[in-house]
Each structure stands twice: as structure tokens, then as C-alpha cells.
Design a protein around this motif. Structure first.
Motif, mmCIF file in Angstrom:
data_model
loop_
_atom_site.group_PDB
_atom_site.id
_atom_site.type_symbol
_atom_site.label_atom_id
_atom_site.label_comp_id
_atom_site.label_asym_id
_atom_site.label_seq_id
_atom_site.Cartn_x
_atom_site.Cartn_y
_atom_site.Cartn_z
ATOM 1 N N ASP A 240 -7.729 5.626 -8.314
ATOM 2 C CA ASP A 240 -7.103 6.928 -8.593
ATOM 3 C C ASP A 240 -5.969 6.783 -9.603
ATOM 4 O OD1 ASP A 240 -8.794 8.160 -6.807
ATOM 5 O OD2 ASP A 240 -7.366 8.131 -5.143
ATOM 6 N N ALA A 241 -5.173 5.723 -9.458
ATOM 7 C CA ALA A 241 -4.065 5.501 -10.393
ATOM 8 C C ALA A 241 -4.594 5.250 -11.801
ATOM 9 C CB ALA A 241 -3.215 4.326 -9.927
ATOM 10 N N ALA B 87 -6.778 0.872 -0.324
ATOM 11 C CA ALA B 87 -5.855 0.503 -1.392
ATOM 12 C C ALA B 87 -6.585 0.383 -2.723
ATOM 13 C CB ALA B 87 -5.156 -0.814 -1.047
ATOM 14 N N ALA B 88 -7.788 -0.196 -2.719
ATOM 15 C CA ALA B 88 -8.534 -0.336 -3.967
ATOM 16 C C ALA B 88 -8.956 1.022 -4.518
ATOM 17 C CB ALA B 88 -9.758 -1.223 -3.737
ATOM 18 N N LEU C 127 0.829 -1.201 0.000
ATOM 19 C CA LEU C 127 0.000 0.000 0.000
ATOM 20 C C LEU C 127 0.867 1.257 0.000
ATOM 21 C CD1 LEU C 127 -2.654 1.547 0.265
ATOM 22 C CD2 LEU C 127 -2.647 1.039 2.712
ATOM 23 N N LEU C 128 1.919 1.252 0.816
ATOM 24 C CA LEU C 128 2.810 2.405 0.863
ATOM 25 C C LEU C 128 3.573 2.576 -0.451
ATOM 26 C CD1 LEU C 128 4.216 1.973 4.486
ATOM 27 C CD2 LEU C 128 2.550 3.672 3.708
ATOM 28 N N ARG C 129 4.050 1.471 -1.031
ATOM 29 C CA ARG C 129 4.759 1.561 -2.310
ATOM 30 C C ARG C 129 3.845 2.092 -3.402
ATOM 31 N NH1 ARG C 129 9.683 -0.489 -2.971
ATOM 32 N NH2 ARG C 129 10.514 -1.856 -1.332
ATOM 33 N N GLY C 130 2.639 1.594 -3.434
ATOM 34 C CA GLY C 130 1.707 2.058 -4.451
ATOM 35 C C GLY C 130 1.356 3.521 -4.277
ATOM 36 N N THR C 131 1.191 3.950 -3.029
ATOM 37 C CA THR C 131 0.893 5.360 -2.773
ATOM 38 C C THR C 131 2.054 6.243 -3.203
ATOM 39 O OG1 THR C 131 -0.500 4.719 -0.901
ATOM 40 C CG2 THR C 131 0.213 7.007 -1.003
ATOM 41 N N ALA C 132 3.274 5.806 -2.908
ATOM 42 C CA ALA C 132 4.452 6.584 -3.322
ATOM 43 C C ALA C 132 4.537 6.674 -4.839
ATOM 44 C CB ALA C 132 5.717 5.950 -2.752
ATOM 45 N N ALA C 133 4.288 5.554 -5.535
ATOM 46 C CA ALA C 133 4.345 5.572 -6.999
ATOM 47 C C ALA C 133 3.222 6.405 -7.593
ATOM 48 C CB ALA C 133 4.276 4.153 -7.540
ATOM 49 N N SER D 204 0.619 -2.315 -7.612
ATOM 50 C CA SER D 204 1.006 -2.452 -6.210
ATOM 51 C C SER D 204 -0.191 -2.268 -5.289
ATOM 52 C CB SER D 204 2.104 -1.439 -5.877
ATOM 53 O OG SER D 204 2.556 -1.591 -4.550
ATOM 54 N N LEU D 205 -1.063 -1.329 -5.614
ATOM 55 C CA LEU D 205 -2.226 -1.065 -4.768
ATOM 56 C C LEU D 205 -3.235 -2.207 -4.837
ATOM 57 C CD1 LEU D 205 -2.469 2.706 -5.640
ATOM 58 C CD2 LEU D 205 -2.027 1.779 -3.353
ATOM 59 N N LEU D 206 -3.400 -2.810 -5.991
ATOM 60 C CA LEU D 206 -4.300 -3.962 -6.095
ATOM 61 C C LEU D 206 -3.742 -5.149 -5.310
ATOM 62 C CD1 LEU D 206 -5.393 -3.738 -9.834
ATOM 63 C CD2 LEU D 206 -6.764 -3.201 -7.810
ATOM 64 N N LEU D 207 -2.421 -5.337 -5.362
ATOM 65 C CA LEU D 207 -1.797 -6.376 -4.550
ATOM 66 C C LEU D 207 -2.040 -6.108 -3.075
ATOM 67 C CD1 LEU D 207 0.073 -8.798 -4.088
ATOM 68 C CD2 LEU D 207 2.012 -7.215 -4.258
ATOM 69 N N ALA D 208 -1.880 -4.867 -2.656
ATOM 70 C CA ALA D 208 -2.121 -4.516 -1.253
ATOM 71 C C ALA D 208 -3.551 -4.834 -0.856
ATOM 72 C CB ALA D 208 -1.820 -3.036 -1.035
#
Length: 905
Positions: free
Chosen positions: A472-473, A466-467, A429-435, A447-451
Motif C-alpha cells: 500500500d505504501a 505488514a507486507a 508494524l505499528l510505526r509503519g502503519t502510522a507513517a 518500516s513495514l518490510l522490516l516488520a
């Protein structure tokens, strides 16, 4: 001390409040902390100057010789001008600087190191120079890590500021030829904290393998050797008690350097080091409101890094003993518990266990200190899964604090600990948010879907967050199918939510909107828009603002985004601030308040740069390009469009790219280039692979229809008007119904166009917005003039001119004046043609206007006034805009008339 008349070539790694080539005449003090690039600033100024340059640098070894500095400067001036100065120091210097119309630039580097006599005379001459119109310019550099010398008080100041992250990246790419590994580059940018000298020193220490990323960079980065090599000389000559006082202040601010520390705490802690507490404050420190801080962050880091290990431990223990007897800042109760910072200081001294540190980490007063506590607790932990959990917690604090690169490095460290599925989910979740904020958005989405999958059973709320972030992505990427897939996943993990829960309404409303079920979407999204006392959770506020924007509820969107901004500041959620500013900028753009949109976007851009959010910065650049396209600032539009597209294309930001392309086309249209605008907008709005973002392309249709019709290609525009009609019915854009009628009028037969224009203007009355109404009035006025209905045309065009001037749309106002002149009317508004116009010019603009009226070229004006040609170009454009003239001939006539009547300023 030496003198020279030329500046060596080289890069210009600095960032100044005023560029070196845009300084007006007179004298300026150039200041900034050690290593900021003051000397490079002088070199840039010398290269840009069209005339002789005299440069001298202070010699510290001769600072005790009275008048030595002035003698060296006067000798250099004599060599450069061919005239030996005569008389006393002061008159000789001022006479040389003021003599003759020829431009002269004098640069005095490290003027604070001159002897007192020379400083006094130089400061007096500089102030006199500021009060004259002499062609000479004087630049003095002094350091910003000490209080300014009183001899230079009152002089204009140019501050050389720390580099922003994008500027630091650009400098590293320049000096390494782009060969630096991205991860290593980000680590260096974070470690340098905007210091050009430190940035270059760090990259020069890397081996080829480290440059490529094949081996890790040195740790720590930077080490004591690098820091003392850059700034250690500023600490020479300090007594032991002052060194301990500086070290105590530096240790108290460790990992939380953006805030001051209590002066009383520092002085009490110094007593534990064997001093009596009466140590005077060194001038490297500034004290105000019972707080103390370093003038220079580079010097603070140097003081701390250069101290022996045992002395640092002693200082941390002294601070811990004092903090154990006080409560946390702002904490109303339980003073006996002590300030939790005491535990952190004991950890830095190696005198506490990781479990004890982790227990107080959440109570620390700032996110930086919490991040430091969790990081240190992880370093002290031998259990792999527990260590990974602590590193992940530290990464979460770093990300909220706007330090994405540090968060990613902490997440990399967490990988080595054999983390549980729940911790891996939070890390994803943190990696996806950073990206999502600073990387390719397709990677963020994955990454967010994985989270969301990893957290579904352990933390449904985090899985839903996360979803939604994955949605948003996908939205930023222009992927409606990806949005629907993410919303579907969000629905599965939030199945237990009540049907009227705002999160459920947001998800279902957005899904209905994507599936073109507009009535259901409106009902659902309307429930998400907050009441005036709305949510105090920043993310909830941003969702509410997004829902309101989709509905066209600009007041609700403004309210929600403003509350999100306030909540982010209150909760120290630095990373949310740029996004809140972005939403506020969108609101004001839609409302037609372009100047306010630009203000929000400029603030948001600065916040995005500080937080390392390149994706958010790209959206801010796009907003600034749209605002500049209204104002007719073509160079500014091009710069912001290039910046937005540069990131958008690398990171897959379809939303930012669409807005930037639209801004470029609107600037073309405003400057009377309809064919170029149509060529750019056609692929953006017509069906096909190159169509713009699915939620934004229809906003550009009114511009495209106007451009295509003006370019003689009306048939190309007919196919998209009906698409725009379906969008206008939804009601998300208050301007859309009037814009639709304007588009239909442009394409309508002659017997229907007049009525459509008038109906459109009626709708503009309720929608508001000066710019869109003025555009409709301009097009209607053009239509009336071409049918020889000149009186009606003049009325309509006059109203359009007032509207454009009110919102600062200069290029559009100029189009309107051309139409008025073509219809035989005087172009009024901001273009009254009379001698009193010159009163609106600044003194510098007036000087330039008079010399241009005499027939001088821009380069000749620059040489005469001792400024750059770019400065002349800039001021001349302002002169033309202020006076409402379009040529140098018109300007000459206006100046001549003013001179004859004696009405000039």
C-alpha cells in the motif's frame, strides 16, 4: 466595563462554524468553551467590518448594578454615532441600532456577566434586530461551559469550535516562526485537544532547548499550573461537596472523556467521600439519559489536575469500590467478576500491581481505556522486555483509536526495554502503519518490510499484513517495483495458504495486474469481492473494495467499503473510518455521482483530521478538488489542490498528487482554458519522468485529448490514445470505452467523427453517468455546429445542458449555453430569461442584485448592507448562476424588466 471603537491587530486562533467576515446582518450569539477564542472572533469581525465598531466588555464587579451594562453600551454608541440615545433603555438601544442606513457593528463580550436588567433588554433588542433590515449588526459572546442564559434564547448561534490538528499546527508554526521541533509540536497539539488558549500557553512555557527538541517538554503536558491559570477562575466559589462531585465526574471520565459517565455511579461514589449523595449538580455538568458529562473538556481536565493528590486517590478508590459490585457495560455474564474499570481506578490510586492491570486491559470498554491500562501497567513494570511489550500493546490501541502521535511516543518508550524480536516486529508494524497514514510513505514502506522480516517466523499472519501494508505504501508513492517486491515477500510468508484463500487471490491478482496480465488479474480479484453479506473485518472490507475498484465493479466496491465503515464503527476502529470514506468517495467519483463523492470526502476529511491522518486527508482533498472541478468552483478547486499537493509533496504521495493535478486541469478545461489544461496534463500522461501515478495517469487522458485538440495541438494527443485503448479493454472503468470513442472522434477525419460520437453515446447509455455523457454530447454538438448542422447541434447541445445541470456542472453548462447562442438558439435549461427568475433568489441575494442593478460597486453594496465585500462577491456569483446571467448589464436588464412588470418578489 469598557468601550472601544477599534480592534487591535493580532492572530486569530479560533475556528468558528461561520467565519467572522461572512456573517449576515442581525444579531448572533458567539459561544464556545473557555479559551476557544471568542474574543479573537470579535476582533476579527471588527477588522473585517467596513464601518464604525463599538466594543464593550462586561465588568464582573458591577454585575449587581441594575442597568449598568446598558448604560456603558449606550454611552459607547453615542460616542461612535455622535447622537446621544434618548428614552428608556430598551427603546433607546433599539432606536440607535435601527437608525439610519450607515453600517454599525456592536460587539458585547461576556454578555452573560451583565446584570439581569441589561441582559433582558439586550436580548429583546437582539431579537428585534433579527426581524428588521437595519444595517447594524450585533455580536454577543457567552461561554459554552454552562447552560445558555434564557435572555438570549432563540438568537442565531455561532459556535467557536476546537481547532483541528492541521489548524493547531498552523497556529504553532505562526507563533514560533516554524522553529518548533516536529515531535514537540505534535505532543503539544495532542495535549491541547484543540484549545487555542491552551496551545499558546503550552508553547510559551518551553525553553529554547525544548522548542528545538534538544530537551523533552515538561511532564505532564499540560500540568496543573497551566490548566488552573487558564480555567481555574471558573471553579471559584464552589463548596467542598460540589468540588468533590465535579472531581468524581472528572475522574470517572479520565482517559475516556469522549463518553459520558453514569450519574448513579458518580452519586454513589460521592457518598464514600463523606457526603450524603444529595449534592445538587453544578451547572458545569450536563445530565441526560442517566449520564453526566462536563460542558467543557478543558474544565474537566482543570478540575482533575487542580485537585490534591490524596483527594484524587480517594475519588479513584471510591469509584473502584462501586464498580467492583457491578459488571462491565454491555457484558451479559459473570457479574460477580465486577467491572474491569475498577482495577484501572485502583491503579490510578496506586493500589494495584501491573500484572493484575494487564490481565483486565483487554476487557475494558474502549480503546482509550485499554491504552491507559497497558500504559499504566508498563509504568508499574520493572522487567524491561515485559515493559516494552506493554508499551507496544498500548501503542496498538492508540493507533486503532486514531491517535498516531501518542502511539509513536509509546513506541519510543518501548525502545528502552530491551524488547524481543517479536515485540520489535509489532512495533515496526505499528510505526509503519502510522507513517503510512501520516508521514513519508517511503519510511512507512521500509518500516513495514522490516516488520514483515521480524514477524515471519513468529507470526506469519502479521508478517503478511505488514507486507501488504508495505505494498500500500509503495502504491501511494507510485512505485510499481516496490509493490511487486512487497507482494513477493507476502507470498513467501503465506506459502501455506490455500490457493483459493482470498488473501492469496488478492496478492496474486494485484501482481498480475501490475505485470499487465489482465485476464488472470480479473479472475483472481473477482474472487476477493465479497458477497452481499461480506466480511465484517474492516481491513478485509477495504481490500475487497480495492479489488472491486480495480475491476470496475462499483456496486461491489460500494458494498465492501460501506461494510468496512460499519465494522470500523462497531469495533471502535476509529483509524479505519477515514480510509473507508476515501474508498466510498472513489466509488462515487467513478460512478459519476460527484455530489455524493463530495459528501463522503468531506466526512472523511473531518475524520482524517480528528485521527491525525494527513496522508488520508490529502487524498480526501484531491477527491474534493475533483468534485469541485465538475461544479466549476475554481476557488474551491485551487484550495483543495493546494492542500493535497502540500502534503503529497512532503510525504511522497504520487497518487494524491496525480488526482490533484488532474482536478486542476479539469477545472481549467471546464472554464474554457484548454491551453492551460493541456500544459498541466501533458507531463502527467505522456511518457517521461513526470508522468503521473502508474495506476491513475490514464484516467486523465480523455481530458488531455480534449484540451490538446481544443488548443490546436491534436498531434500531441495521438500518442496517448492507444495507451488509453489498452486500459479501456481491461474493463476497470465503466466510462472508458465511451471515452475512448470520444477521443478517437476528436482526432478522426471529418467523415468518421460523426459515427464515432454516436457510437460513444450509445455506450454511455449502458455505462451511466450524466457528466461524461454530457461532455460527449457537448463535443458532438460543437462539431455539428461548426459544420452548420444547426438543428442537430441544438438537439445535442440541449441534451448536454440538461445533463450538466442535473449533475451541477455549472461551468460546463455555461460553455454549452455559449454554443447554443452561437448557433442562434436560446440558451435554455436553468437560464430562462424572465422576470420570474428573481423568485429563486434569497432575500440577501435579492438586495444585492437590486443594488448592483442600480450601478453600485461591490464595495458600495457591502457598505450599504453592512457585510464584507467577500460576502457580496459570494452572493453575486450565486445570483449570476441562479439567473443565468454573465454580466452586470444583463443583471440590470433582468431586474429592470421585473420591476416594470411587477413580477419581482
Amino acid at each position: 466595563m469598557t468601550g472601544q471603537t477599534t480592534a487591535p491587530p493580532g492572530p486569530t486562533p479560533y475556528r468558528a462554524s461561520t467565519p467572522a467576515d461572512r456573517l449576515d446582518g442581525g444579531a448572533h450569539v458567539v459561544t464556545g468553551e473557555p479559551g476557544c477564542g471568542r474574543t479573537r472572533f470579535l476582533e476579527r469581525a471588527a477588522r473585517a467590518f467596513a464601518g464604525p465598531v463599538v466594543r464593550v466588555r462586561a465588568d464582573p464587579a458591577r454585575s449587581a448594578v441594575p442597568g449598568d451594562g446598558l448604560r456603558t453600551l449606550l454611552r459607547a454608541l453615542g460616542d461612535a454615532t455622535g447622537h446621544a440615545p434618548a428614552g428608556g433603555f430598551g427603546p433607546a438601544l433599539l432606536d440607535t441600532l435601527s437608525a439610519g442606513p450607515a453600517p454599525l457593528l456592536v460587539c458585547v463580550d461576556d454578555a452573560h456577566l451583565w446584570d439581569p436588567v441589561s441582559r433582558t433588554v439586550l436580548g429583546d433588542a437582539a431579537r428585534q434586530l433579527c426581524r428588521t433590515t437595519a444595517a447594524a449588526r450585533l455580536l454577543l459572546t457567552v461561554p459554552g461551559h454552562r447552560p445558555p442564559a434564557p435572555e438570549f434564547a432563540g438568537l442565531p448561534v455561532v459556535r467557536v469550535d476546537p481547532l483541528t490538528p492541521p489548524e493547531a499546527v498552523a497556529l504553532l508554526d505562526e507563533v514560533t516562526g516554524g522553529a518548533l521541533d516536529g515531535g514537540v509540536r505534535d505532543a503539544i497539539v495532542d495535549a491541547a485537544q484543540g484549545s487555542p488558549a491552551l496551545l499558546l500557553a503550552l508553547v510559551r512555557r518551553l525553553s529554547p532547548a525544548q522548542l528545538r527538541g534538544d530537551r523533552p517538554p515538561p511532564h505532564p503536558l499540560p500540568g496543573a499550573e497551566v490548566l488552573t491559570g487558564l480555567a481555574g477562575g471558573y471553579l471559584d466559589g464552589l463548596t467542598r461537596d460540589r468540588r468533590d462531585l465535579l472531581l468524581t465526574a472528572a475522574a470517572a471520565a479520565r482517559d475516556d472523556e469522549d463518553t459520558g459517565v453514569g450519574l448513579g455511579l458518580v452519586l454513589r461514589a460521592v457518598r464514600h467521600l463523606g457526603h450524603d449523595g444529595a449534592v445538587p449538580l453544578p451547572d458545569l455538568l450536563a445530565s441526560a439519559d442517566d449520564e453526566v458529562r462536563f460542558h467543557s473538556e478543558l474544565l474537566r481536565r482543570t478540575v482533575y489536575a487542580a485537585a490534591p493528590d490524596e483527594r484524587r486517590r480517594a475519588v479513584h478508590l471510591a469509584l473502584a469500590r462501586e464498580l467492583e459490585h457491578s459488571k462491565a457495560p454491555g457484558a451479559p455474564g459473570a457479574p460477580e467478576r465486577g467491572d474491569p474499570r475498577a482495577v484501572l481506578h485502583r491503579a490510578w490510586a496506586g493500589a494495584v500491581r501491573g500484572d493484575e492491570l494487564e490481565a483486565v486491559a483487554g476487557d475494558l470498554p474502549s480503546r482509550r481505556l485499554r491504552c491507559a491500562a497497558y500504559t499504566r501497567a508498563a509504568e508499574l513494570c520493572e522487567d524491561g522486555p515485559r515493559r516494552a511489550e506493554r508499551y507496544t500493546a498500548a501503542a496498538g490501541q492508540a493507533l486503532l483509536d486514531g491517535r498516531s502521535h501518542q502511539a509513536l511516543r509509546l513506541l519510543d518508550a518501548a525502545r528502552t526495554g530491551g524488547a524481543s524480536a517479536g515485540v520489535r516486529g509489532r512495533a515496526a508494524l505499528l510505526r509503519g502503519t502510522a507513517a503510512l497514514r501520516d508521514g513519508p510513505v517511503d519510511e512507512a514502506q521500509a518500516s513495514l518490510l522490516l516488520a514483515s522480516s521480524l514477524l515471519a517466523d513468529r507470526s506469519p499472519a502479521d508478517a503478511a499484513a505488514a507486507a501488504l501494508a508495505a505494498c500500500d505504501a509503495a502504491w501511494a508513492a507510485g512505485d510499481p517495483a516496490g509493490c511487486l517486491a512487497a507482494l513477493e515477500r507476502c507470498g513467501r510468508v503465506t506459502a501455506d495458504l490455500a490457493p483459493d484463500d482470498p488473501r492469496a487471490d488478492y496478492r496474486l491478482g494485484l501482481r498480475a495486474l501490475l505485470e499487465a496480465r489482465f485476464e488472470e488479474a480479473a479472475v483472481r480479484l473477482r474472487r476477493v469481492v465479497p458477497a452481499p453479506d461480506g466480511p465484517d473485518v474492516p481491513e478485509d472490507g477495504l481490500r475487497a473494495a480495492a479489488a472491486a475498484l480495480m475491476l470496475g465493479d462499483l456496486a461491489g466496491a460500494r458494498r465492501a467499503a460501506a461494510r468496512a465503515l460499519a465494522a470500523a464503527r462497531t469495533l471502535d476502529a476509529v483509524a479505519v473510518v477515514p480510509r473507508a470514506r476515501e474508498y466510498l468517495a472513489y466509488v462515487e467519483l467513478r460512478a459519476g455521482r460527484h455530489a455524493l463523492a463530495r459528501t463522503h470526502a468531506e466526512e472523511g476529511l473531518r475524520a482524517a483530521h480528528r485521527a491525525g491522518q494527513r496522508n488520508t486527508a490529502a487524498h480526501q482533498h484531491a477527491v474534493l478538488a475533483l468534485a469541485a472541478s465538475i461544479e466549476g468552483e475554481t476557488e474551491r478547486v485551487a484550495a483543495h489542490v493546494a492542500a493535497a499537493l502540500g502534503t503529497a509533496r512532503r510525504h511522497g504521495l504520487a497518487q494524491a498528487a496525480t488526482l490533484a493535478e488532474w482536478a486542476a486541469a479539469r477545472a481549467d478545461l471546464g472554464c474554457g482554458r484548454p491551453q492551460e489544461a493541456a500544459d498541466r496534463l501533458g507531463p502527467l500522461v505522456r511518457p517521461g519522468a513526470r508522468r503521473g501515478h502508474f495506476a491513475l495517469w490514464m484516467l486523465a487522458i480523455p481530458c488531455y485529448v480534449e484540451a490538446a485538440v481544443s488548443a490546436g495541438q491534436p498531434e500531441d494527443a495521438r500518442t496517448v490514445v492507444e495507451d488509453f485503448a489498452r486500459w479501456a479493454v481491461f474493463g476497470a472503468d465503466p466510462q472508458a470505452p465511451a471515452q475512448l470513442l470520444r477521443c478517437r472522434a476528436l482526432l478522426a477525419p471529418q467523415d468518421r467523427a460523426d459515427a464515432l460520437y454516436r457510437h460513444a453515446l450509445d455506450l454511455h447509455e449502458s455505462a451511466g453517468g450524466d457528466f461524461e455523457r454530457a461532455r460527449t454530447e457537448l463535443l458532438h454538438g460543437k462539431w455539428l455546429r461548426r459544420r452548420r448542422r444547426l438543428r442537430e447541434a441544438r438537439d445535442r447541445l440541449g441534451a448536454a445542458l440538461v445533463g450538466f445541470e442535473r449533475c451541477g456542472a455549472r461551468a460546463w453548462a455555461e460553455q454549452t449555453r455559449d454554443e447554443l447562442r452561437a448557433g442562434g438558439a436560446a440558451a435554455g435549461g436553468a437560464r430562462p430569461n424572465g422576470p420570474a427568475d428573481l423568485a429563486g433568489l434569497t432575500p440577501q441575494q435579492l438586495r444585492i442584485a437590486r443594488r448592483v442593478a442600480e450601478g453600485a460597486t461591490n464595495r458600495e453594496v457591502a457598505l450599504t448592507l453592512s457585510v464584507s465585500t467577500r460576502t457580496v462577491d459570494y452572493h453575486l456569483r450565486r445570483v449570476f448562476a441562479t439567473l443565468g446571467v454573465r454580466s452586470r448589464l444583463e443583471l440590470a436588464r433582468l431586474v429592470e424588466q421585473a420591476e416594470k412588470t411587477g413580477a419581482h418578489p
